[in-house]
Design a protein around this motif. Structure first.
Motif, PDB file in Angstrom:
ATOM      1  N   PHE A 276       0.877  -1.167   0.000  1.00  0.00           N
ATOM      2  CA  PHE A 276       0.000   0.000   0.000  1.00  0.00           C
ATOM      3  C   PHE A 276       0.914   1.216   0.000  1.00  0.00           C
ATOM      4  O   PHE A 276       1.843   1.291   0.814  1.00  0.00           O
ATOM      5  CB  PHE A 276      -0.909  -0.005   1.229  1.00  0.00           C
ATOM      6  N   LYS A 277       0.705   2.132  -0.930  1.00  0.00           N
ATOM      7  CA  LYS A 277       1.561   3.321  -1.030  1.00  0.00           C
ATOM      8  C   LYS A 277       0.795   4.556  -0.597  1.00  0.00           C
ATOM      9  O   LYS A 277      -0.384   4.703  -0.911  1.00  0.00           O
ATOM     10  CB  LYS A 277       2.053   3.516  -2.462  1.00  0.00           C
ATOM     11  N   ILE A 278       1.485   5.434   0.100  1.00  0.00           N
ATOM     12  CA  ILE A 278       0.939   6.741   0.448  1.00  0.00           C
ATOM     13  C   ILE A 278       1.853   7.786  -0.170  1.00  0.00           C
ATOM     14  O   ILE A 278       3.037   7.864   0.177  1.00  0.00           O
ATOM     15  CB  ILE A 278       0.843   6.941   1.979  1.00  0.00           C
ATOM     16  N   GLN A 279       1.294   8.549  -1.106  1.00  0.00           N
ATOM     17  CA  GLN A 279       2.043   9.611  -1.754  1.00  0.00           C
ATOM     18  C   GLN A 279       2.106  10.817  -0.822  1.00  0.00           C
ATOM     19  O   GLN A 279       1.099  11.189  -0.225  1.00  0.00           O
ATOM     20  CB  GLN A 279       1.366  10.036  -3.057  1.00  0.00           C
ATOM     21  N   THR A 280       3.277  11.395  -0.707  1.00  0.00           N
ATOM     22  CA  THR A 280       3.430  12.626   0.058  1.00  0.00           C
ATOM     23  C   THR A 280       4.031  13.666  -0.874  1.00  0.00           C
ATOM     24  O   THR A 280       4.987  13.381  -1.594  1.00  0.00           O
ATOM     25  CB  THR A 280       4.327  12.407   1.291  1.00  0.00           C
ATOM     26  N   LYS A 281       3.445  14.840  -0.873  1.00  0.00           N
ATOM     27  CA  LYS A 281       3.850  15.887  -1.809  1.00  0.00           C
ATOM     28  C   LYS A 281       5.322  16.255  -1.614  1.00  0.00           C
ATOM     29  O   LYS A 281       5.748  16.588  -0.510  1.00  0.00           O
ATOM     30  CB  LYS A 281       2.965  17.112  -1.624  1.00  0.00           C
ATOM     31  N   GLY A 282       6.084  16.154  -2.697  1.00  0.00           N
ATOM     32  CA  GLY A 282       7.485  16.544  -2.665  1.00  0.00           C
ATOM     33  C   GLY A 282       8.420  15.542  -2.009  1.00  0.00           C
ATOM     34  O   GLY A 282       9.602  15.822  -1.867  1.00  0.00           O
ATOM     35  N   LYS A 283       7.906  14.406  -1.585  1.00  0.00           N
ATOM     36  CA  LYS A 283       8.728  13.387  -0.930  1.00  0.00           C
ATOM     37  C   LYS A 283       8.444  12.035  -1.569  1.00  0.00           C
ATOM     38  O   LYS A 283       7.394  11.850  -2.191  1.00  0.00           O
ATOM     39  CB  LYS A 283       8.405  13.307   0.562  1.00  0.00           C
ATOM     40  N   PRO A 284       9.361  11.083  -1.384  1.00  0.00           N
ATOM     41  CA  PRO A 284       9.067   9.729  -1.886  1.00  0.00           C
ATOM     42  C   PRO A 284       7.873   9.125  -1.147  1.00  0.00           C
ATOM     43  O   PRO A 284       7.579   9.487  -0.005  1.00  0.00           O
ATOM     44  CB  PRO A 284      10.345   8.941  -1.565  1.00  0.00           C
ATOM     45  N   SER A 285       7.200   8.217  -1.805  1.00  0.00           N
ATOM     46  CA  SER A 285       6.047   7.542  -1.200  1.00  0.00           C
ATOM     47  C   SER A 285       6.461   6.705  -0.003  1.00  0.00           C
ATOM     48  O   SER A 285       7.569   6.162   0.042  1.00  0.00           O
ATOM     49  CB  SER A 285       5.393   6.603  -2.221  1.00  0.00           C
ATOM     50  N   LYS A 286       5.544   6.593   0.943  1.00  0.00           N
ATOM     51  CA  LYS A 286       5.696   5.599   2.001  1.00  0.00           C
ATOM     52  C   LYS A 286       5.114   4.313   1.442  1.00  0.00           C
ATOM     53  O   LYS A 286       4.003   4.308   0.907  1.00  0.00           O
ATOM     54  CB  LYS A 286       4.918   6.003   3.263  1.00  0.00           C
ATOM     55  N   ILE A 287       5.863   3.239   1.559  1.00  0.00           N
ATOM     56  CA  ILE A 287       5.402   1.950   1.053  1.00  0.00           C
ATOM     57  C   ILE A 287       5.195   1.024   2.238  1.00  0.00           C
ATOM     58  O   ILE A 287       6.139   0.725   2.977  1.00  0.00           O
ATOM     59  CB  ILE A 287       6.425   1.320   0.078  1.00  0.00           C
ATOM     60  N   TYR A 288       3.961   0.616   2.430  1.00  0.00           N
ATOM     61  CA  TYR A 288       3.644  -0.370   3.462  1.00  0.00           C
ATOM     62  C   TYR A 288       3.677  -1.742   2.789  1.00  0.00           C
ATOM     63  O   TYR A 288       2.916  -1.987   1.856  1.00  0.00           O
ATOM     64  CB  TYR A 288       2.260  -0.110   4.046  1.00  0.00           C
ATOM     65  N   VAL A 289       4.582  -2.594   3.241  1.00  0.00           N
ATOM     66  CA  VAL A 289       4.668  -3.947   2.711  1.00  0.00           C
ATOM     67  C   VAL A 289       3.773  -4.801   3.593  1.00  0.00           C
ATOM     68  O   VAL A 289       3.986  -4.904   4.796  1.00  0.00           O
ATOM     69  CB  VAL A 289       6.128  -4.458   2.723  1.00  0.00           C
ATOM     70  N   LYS A 290       2.755  -5.372   2.983  1.00  0.00           N
ATOM     71  CA  LYS A 290       1.737  -6.104   3.743  1.00  0.00           C
ATOM     72  C   LYS A 290       2.194  -7.531   4.040  1.00  0.00           C
ATOM     73  O   LYS A 290       2.981  -8.117   3.306  1.00  0.00           O
ATOM     74  CB  LYS A 290       0.421  -6.149   2.964  1.00  0.00           C
TER      75      LYS A 290
END
Length: 122
Positions: free
Chosen positions: A96-110
């Motif tokens: 599951f990815k969470i995009q953050t403006k101006g930063k790399p995405s946070k990637i939750y590995v399930k």
């Protein structure tokens, strides 16, 4: 091409990435390409860095920061292949990815083990 053998303690010089058997052979994951399965294994290995970088959210869930260009370089995939594999992993629910403006995405590995267990019970 003539390659050298490994000797004695040289076997300890390489880190390894393990592909969980369930990901490799499980029916639930049969739609994933071999490239996506390898990428998932690399993402699992990357979680090892979470403690050093304090990659935990407010609910204490682990996430990783792994920019696409670093993935491309680390496993020698094209940008297109990385994006396709990430989309396939997200579509099946392994990340599951969470995009953050101006930063790399946070990637939750399930946790694929929990996916399999709930699939069998439910």
């Amino acid at each position: 091409m003539m390659l050298e053998y490994f000797y004695n303690t040289q076997s300890e010089q390489f880190a390894s990435v393990e592909i969980p058997k369930e990901i490799l052979t499980g029916e639930k994951f049969s739609s994933l390409s071999p490239s996506a399965k390898i990428l998932y294994a690399v993402l699992l290995a990357k979680m090892e860095e979470a403690g050093r970088h304090n990659w935990f959210d407010e609910d204490n869930r682990i996430y990783i920061i792994y920019p696409l260009r670093e993935i491309e370089e680390d496993i020698n995939y094209s940008k297109h292949t990385v994006i396709d594999c990430m989309n396939a992993l997200e579509d099946i629910g392994l990340i599951f990815k969470i995009q953050t403006k101006g930063k790399p995405s946070k990637i939750y590995v399930k946790n694929f083990n929990r996916m399999c267990r709930f699939q069998l019970i439910g």
